[in-house]
Design a protein around this motif. Structure first.
Motif, mmCIF file in Angstrom:
data_model
loop_
_atom_site.group_PDB
_atom_site.id
_atom_site.type_symbol
_atom_site.label_atom_id
_atom_site.label_comp_id
_atom_site.label_asym_id
_atom_site.label_seq_id
_atom_site.Cartn_x
_atom_site.Cartn_y
_atom_site.Cartn_z
ATOM 1 N N LYS A 121 0.854 -1.183 0.000
ATOM 2 C CA LYS A 121 0.000 0.000 0.000
ATOM 3 C C LYS A 121 0.893 1.237 0.000
ATOM 4 O O LYS A 121 1.936 1.260 0.628
ATOM 5 N N THR A 122 0.427 2.230 -0.705
ATOM 6 C CA THR A 122 1.161 3.488 -0.681
ATOM 7 C C THR A 122 0.658 4.327 0.471
ATOM 8 O O THR A 122 -0.503 4.253 0.880
ATOM 9 N N ILE A 123 1.535 5.097 1.032
ATOM 10 C CA ILE A 123 1.179 5.978 2.133
ATOM 11 C C ILE A 123 0.988 7.364 1.533
ATOM 12 O O ILE A 123 1.876 7.906 0.880
ATOM 13 N N PRO A 124 -0.197 7.965 1.766
ATOM 14 C CA PRO A 124 -0.461 9.285 1.178
ATOM 15 C C PRO A 124 0.422 10.370 1.775
ATOM 16 O O PRO A 124 0.926 10.336 2.815
#
Length: 124
Positions: A121-124
């Motif tokens: 998952k990418t971290i915003p």
């Protein structure tokens, strides 16, 4: 791990195998999807282990003929049979006898039957 596939016509069973040699030690666990063998290498060059691993759902049967240890496999819905082949040499030092090789094959089969899932998952 070398993964091998075969594209087959409909309704066929795939076969793969390992050449028989004198005084080989063969072990199989169809419920876990594997066959292993331990044998002497030519010219007194030690011993080697070989194995075939497949999904237990695809593993039809371990059998043999006069020349080979055979594994019969059920192709998937696209008529592709998938299996893994592995080998080891005792002089490399990691597996020095049939029992240590068989234990490694069983462990690998269990891992292949339940592959690790990874989510990134990418971290915003």
């Amino acid at each position: 791990d070398p993964e091998l596939t075969m594209k087959l016509p409909a309704q066929l069973t795939a076969a793969t195998g390992m050449k028989k040699v004198a005084d080989e030690t063969v072990a199989a666990n169809p419920a876990e999807g594997w066959v292993s063998k331990w044998e002497k290498v030519e010219k007194n060059s030690g011993n080697q282990g070989m194995a075939i691993i497949a999904s237990p759902a695809d593993f039809v049967e371990h059998t043999s003929d006069s020349l080979n240890q055979l594994v019969l496999l059920k192709p998937d819905k696209d008529n592709v049979a998938t299996y893994w082949f592995g080998s080891a040499w005792d002089k490399a030092g990691r597996f020095t006898d049939a029992e240590s090789w068989k234990a490694h094959v069983a462990e690998q089969a269990k891992g292949l039957a339940k592959p690790m899932e990874v989510t990134v998952k990418t971290i915003p």
